[in-house]
Design a protein around this motif. Sequence first.
Motif, PDB file in Angstrom:
ATOM      1  N   THR A 119       0.826  -1.206   0.000  1.00 56.33           N
ATOM      2  CA  THR A 119       0.000   0.000   0.000  1.00 56.33           C
ATOM      3  C   THR A 119       0.861   1.257   0.000  1.00 56.33           C
ATOM      4  OG1 THR A 119      -1.790  -1.142   1.167  1.00 56.33           O
ATOM      5  CG2 THR A 119      -1.758   1.271   1.286  1.00 56.33           C
ATOM      6  N   ALA A 120       1.935   1.260   0.802  1.00 59.49           N
ATOM      7  CA  ALA A 120       2.822   2.422   0.862  1.00 59.49           C
ATOM      8  C   ALA A 120       3.497   2.669  -0.486  1.00 59.49           C
ATOM      9  CB  ALA A 120       3.864   2.213   1.955  1.00 59.49           C
ATOM     10  N   ILE A 121       3.885   1.603  -1.183  1.00 63.20           N
ATOM     11  CA  ILE A 121       4.515   1.753  -2.501  1.00 63.20           C
ATOM     12  C   ILE A 121       3.543   2.413  -3.473  1.00 63.20           C
ATOM     13  CG2 ILE A 121       5.330   0.487  -4.516  1.00 63.20           C
ATOM     14  CD1 ILE A 121       6.574  -1.555  -2.644  1.00 63.20           C
ATOM     15  N   ARG A 122       2.318   1.904  -3.508  1.00 64.13           N
ATOM     16  CA  ARG A 122       1.329   2.473  -4.419  1.00 64.13           C
ATOM     17  C   ARG A 122       1.054   3.939  -4.092  1.00 64.13           C
ATOM     18  NH1 ARG A 122      -2.963  -2.603  -4.207  1.00 64.13           N
ATOM     19  NH2 ARG A 122      -1.814  -3.989  -5.631  1.00 64.13           N
ATOM     20  N   ARG A 123       0.902   4.236  -2.815  1.00 62.00           N
ATOM     21  CA  ARG A 123       0.602   5.612  -2.425  1.00 62.00           C
ATOM     22  C   ARG A 123       1.736   6.554  -2.850  1.00 62.00           C
ATOM     23  NH1 ARG A 123      -1.137   5.061   3.159  1.00 62.00           N
ATOM     24  NH2 ARG A 123      -3.078   4.357   2.172  1.00 62.00           N
ATOM     25  N   TRP A 124       2.984   6.104  -2.701  1.00 59.55           N
ATOM     26  CA  TRP A 124       4.135   6.927  -3.065  1.00 59.55           C
ATOM     27  C   TRP A 124       4.208   7.115  -4.580  1.00 59.55           C
ATOM     28  CZ3 TRP A 124       8.693   6.677  -5.837  1.00 59.55           C
ATOM     29  CH2 TRP A 124       9.664   7.629  -5.524  1.00 59.55           C
ATOM     30  N   LEU A 125       4.047   6.029  -5.340  1.00 57.22           N
ATOM     31  CA  LEU A 125       4.120   6.115  -6.791  1.00 57.22           C
ATOM     32  C   LEU A 125       3.015   7.002  -7.352  1.00 57.22           C
ATOM     33  CD1 LEU A 125       4.934   2.401  -7.724  1.00 57.22           C
ATOM     34  CD2 LEU A 125       6.509   4.326  -7.749  1.00 57.22           C
ATOM     35  N   TRP A 126       1.809   6.832  -6.824  1.00 54.90           N
ATOM     36  CA  TRP A 126       0.692   7.649  -7.292  1.00 54.90           C
ATOM     37  C   TRP A 126       0.963   9.131  -7.007  1.00 54.90           C
ATOM     38  CZ3 TRP A 126       0.038   2.744  -7.875  1.00 54.90           C
ATOM     39  CH2 TRP A 126      -1.102   2.173  -8.414  1.00 54.90           C
ATOM     40  N   ALA A 127       1.410   9.431  -5.790  1.00 53.72           N
ATOM     41  CA  ALA A 127       1.616  10.826  -5.381  1.00 53.72           C
ATOM     42  C   ALA A 127       2.719  11.504  -6.189  1.00 53.72           C
ATOM     43  CB  ALA A 127       1.951  10.882  -3.891  1.00 53.72           C
ATOM     44  N   GLU A 128       3.699  10.723  -6.675  1.00 57.37           N
ATOM     45  CA  GLU A 128       4.798  11.284  -7.457  1.00 57.37           C
ATOM     46  C   GLU A 128       4.460  11.401  -8.937  1.00 57.37           C
ATOM     47  OE1 GLU A 128       7.586  12.529  -6.367  1.00 57.37           O
ATOM     48  OE2 GLU A 128       7.197  12.062  -4.263  1.00 57.37           O
ATOM     49  N   THR A 129       3.240  11.025  -9.300  1.00 60.59           N
ATOM     50  CA  THR A 129       2.812  11.074 -10.698  1.00 60.59           C
ATOM     51  C   THR A 129       1.788  12.184 -10.880  1.00 60.59           C
ATOM     52  OG1 THR A 129       3.116   8.677 -10.897  1.00 60.59           O
ATOM     53  CG2 THR A 129       1.795   9.757 -12.589  1.00 60.59           C
ATOM     54  N   THR A 130       2.051  13.076 -11.806  1.00 66.47           N
ATOM     55  CA  THR A 130       1.125  14.175 -12.065  1.00 66.47           C
ATOM     56  C   THR A 130       0.585  14.101 -13.488  1.00 66.47           C
ATOM     57  OG1 THR A 130       2.904  15.668 -12.779  1.00 66.47           O
ATOM     58  CG2 THR A 130       2.286  15.704 -10.445  1.00 66.47           C
ATOM     59  N   ILE A 131      -0.671  14.468 -13.628  1.00 72.31           N
ATOM     60  CA  ILE A 131      -1.312  14.596 -14.937  1.00 72.31           C
ATOM     61  C   ILE A 131      -1.758  16.036 -15.067  1.00 72.31           C
ATOM     62  CG2 ILE A 131      -3.201  13.848 -16.427  1.00 72.31           C
ATOM     63  CD1 ILE A 131      -3.189  11.188 -14.964  1.00 72.31           C
ATOM     64  N   ASP A 132      -1.193  16.725 -16.024  1.00 69.90           N
ATOM     65  CA  ASP A 132      -1.455  18.160 -16.195  1.00 69.90           C
ATOM     66  C   ASP A 132      -1.223  18.921 -14.901  1.00 69.90           C
ATOM     67  OD1 ASP A 132      -2.115  18.279 -18.959  1.00 69.90           O
ATOM     68  OD2 ASP A 132      -4.007  17.304 -18.493  1.00 69.90           O
ATOM     69  N   GLY A 133      -0.196  18.539 -14.182  1.00 69.94           N
ATOM     70  CA  GLY A 133       0.213  19.261 -12.984  1.00 69.94           C
ATOM     71  C   GLY A 133      -0.435  18.814 -11.693  1.00 69.94           C
ATOM     72  N   ASP A 134      -1.450  17.940 -11.747  1.00 66.79           N
ATOM     73  CA  ASP A 134      -2.142  17.492 -10.540  1.00 66.79           C
ATOM     74  C   ASP A 134      -1.810  16.023 -10.262  1.00 66.79           C
ATOM     75  OD1 ASP A 134      -3.743  19.833  -9.776  1.00 66.79           O
ATOM     76  OD2 ASP A 134      -4.668  19.534 -11.743  1.00 66.79           O
ATOM     77  N   PRO A 135      -1.458  15.684  -9.020  1.00 67.38           N
ATOM     78  CA  PRO A 135      -1.034  14.316  -8.708  1.00 67.38           C
ATOM     79  C   PRO A 135      -2.198  13.339  -8.615  1.00 67.38           C
ATOM     80  CG  PRO A 135      -1.070  15.629  -6.718  1.00 67.38           C
ATOM     81  CD  PRO A 135      -1.376  16.579  -7.853  1.00 67.38           C
ATOM     82  N   LEU A 136      -1.881  12.084  -8.836  1.00 64.79           N
ATOM     83  CA  LEU A 136      -2.826  11.007  -8.558  1.00 64.79           C
ATOM     84  C   LEU A 136      -2.893  10.786  -7.051  1.00 64.79           C
ATOM     85  CD1 LEU A 136      -1.773   8.384 -11.268  1.00 64.79           C
ATOM     86  CD2 LEU A 136      -3.742   9.917 -11.345  1.00 64.79           C
ATOM     87  N   ASP A 137      -3.987  10.195  -6.607  1.00 64.88           N
ATOM     88  CA  ASP A 137      -4.162   9.939  -5.183  1.00 64.88           C
ATOM     89  C   ASP A 137      -4.603   8.494  -4.995  1.00 64.88           C
ATOM     90  OD1 ASP A 137      -4.453  10.212  -2.450  1.00 64.88           O
ATOM     91  OD2 ASP A 137      -6.491  11.006  -2.593  1.00 64.88           O
ATOM     92  N   TYR A 138      -3.866   7.755  -4.186  1.00 60.09           N
ATOM     93  CA  TYR A 138      -4.218   6.358  -3.894  1.00 60.09           C
ATOM     94  C   TYR A 138      -4.768   6.275  -2.477  1.00 60.09           C
ATOM     95  CZ  TYR A 138      -3.890   1.327  -3.270  1.00 60.09           C
ATOM     96  OH  TYR A 138      -4.182   0.003  -3.022  1.00 60.09           O
ATOM     97  N   ARG A 139      -5.958   5.694  -2.313  1.00 58.73           N
ATOM     98  CA  ARG A 139      -6.642   5.670  -1.031  1.00 58.73           C
ATOM     99  C   ARG A 139      -6.817   4.265  -0.469  1.00 58.73           C
ATOM    100  NH1 ARG A 139     -11.473  10.083  -2.410  1.00 58.73           N
ATOM    101  NH2 ARG A 139     -10.071  11.757  -3.118  1.00 58.73           N
ATOM    102  N   GLY A 140      -6.075   3.323  -0.990  1.00 57.42           N
ATOM    103  CA  GLY A 140      -6.155   1.965  -0.455  1.00 57.42           C
ATOM    104  C   GLY A 140      -5.513   1.853   0.916  1.00 57.42           C
ATOM    105  N   ARG A 141      -5.843   0.778   1.643  1.00 53.59           N
ATOM    106  CA  ARG A 141      -5.304   0.564   2.983  1.00 53.59           C
ATOM    107  C   ARG A 141      -4.750  -0.853   3.099  1.00 53.59           C
ATOM    108  NH1 ARG A 141      -9.707   1.539   7.234  1.00 53.59           N
ATOM    109  NH2 ARG A 141     -10.940   0.338   5.721  1.00 53.59           N
ATOM    110  N   GLY A 142      -3.721  -0.986   3.921  1.00 51.22           N
ATOM    111  CA  GLY A 142      -3.100  -2.289   4.107  1.00 51.22           C
ATOM    112  C   GLY A 142      -4.047  -3.321   4.683  1.00 51.22           C
ATOM    113  N   ILE A 143      -4.932  -2.910   5.573  1.00 50.67           N
ATOM    114  CA  ILE A 143      -5.858  -3.844   6.201  1.00 50.67           C
ATOM    115  C   ILE A 143      -6.794  -4.461   5.166  1.00 50.67           C
ATOM    116  CG2 ILE A 143      -7.541  -2.048   6.749  1.00 50.67           C
ATOM    117  CD1 ILE A 143      -6.672  -5.161   8.870  1.00 50.67           C
ATOM    118  N   GLU A 144      -7.113  -3.695   4.116  1.00 54.34           N
ATOM    119  CA  GLU A 144      -7.968  -4.228   3.050  1.00 54.34           C
ATOM    120  C   GLU A 144      -7.269  -5.368   2.313  1.00 54.34           C
ATOM    121  OE1 GLU A 144     -10.389  -0.115   1.939  1.00 54.34           O
ATOM    122  OE2 GLU A 144      -8.561  -0.660   0.846  1.00 54.34           O
TER     123      GLU A 144
END
Length: 345
Positions: A47-72
């Motif tokens: 989950t932490a990997i996905r959240r980091w990769l998403w946050a470091e990726t921008t589309i037209d200047g706005d980042p992606l946001d990953y809202r998954g949780r490890g418990i899921e």
Amino acid sequence: MDVRVAGRPAGDRVRFEGLQGPYVKAQLKRLALTLLTLGLHRFWWKTAIRRWLWAETTIDGDPLDYRGRGIELLLGAMLVFLLLLVPLSMLMLGLGVLRGMDLGWLAMAVQGALILGLLWLFGFGVYRSRRYLLSRTSWRGIRAGMTGNGIAYAGLHLKLVLLNLLTLGFATPYSDARRWNALWSDAMYGTLPVRADVDWHTLTGSFWPAYMGSILAFGLAFAMGWEGVEILWRWVQGDSRSAMLPGADFALVETGGYLAIAFVASLFLMLGYRAHFHQEALGATSVGGLRFGFSATAGDWLRFYAGNAAWVVLTLGVGLILLRFRLWRFWMEHLTLYGELDAGS
């Protein structure tokens, strides 16, 4: 809420700004925690990997946001264990009992049904995994998702696997196109449906030469190393003395070398097809007025895989933790966007 994607140059719209050093440092800490918790932390690690990769990726200047949780992920793994692994273990014991009762024909029938069931479950798992990732991904406050439940896709996946087996792989372009269209046509961004309409006919131009070239490569390998093939065939039939004949070792090594060359040649040929598939598939996918593209060539993929192998070998396996970073970066570097997107929610 209204979202409009500005008409920027295609290559300037998707950016990945993550740095390799901080990523590796963070993953080493997560690896230590996973070892200390006997593997339990790996769900939070993923989950932490996905959240980091998403946050470091921008589309037209706005980042992606990953809202998954490890418990899921942990609960999902427990559900798979209870609903799949435990029944499979009991079924395997049952197969042993049937063979012990001289009911081999019934055991074979059950085993065949089991294989079909596992193929169906694999397709179902692919769909559910994609649905989970999309439902936990948002951009500019609008979440993605999928409309189906995976049952129809799992059935299609099973049919396409059987079709490929019956045609000895010749139906691969048709199967690949059908899977892509079925999977992505169920996707949504907010209230906007994703449209995927890749035409399998466009894939045949790169697949059939790769397919026939692979057959030719292995045919030549068997022909040039026929002496070693004969020795192996006699050994399989129970003639162990064939492997002890003078020159047998050299013949086997020579045949192995030819087959290795044919395998590498086949991989390279099929890599060209896979590169072409991704270009065609992304090019035939859109959401609203926004269209996708993918620019990676066979040479790009070859350098990518060679780099992965080098990292793993030179770091004695530690480089494995970098592969997800490299794959995401590769995709983001070659993903392109065209057109404008208007979404209301």
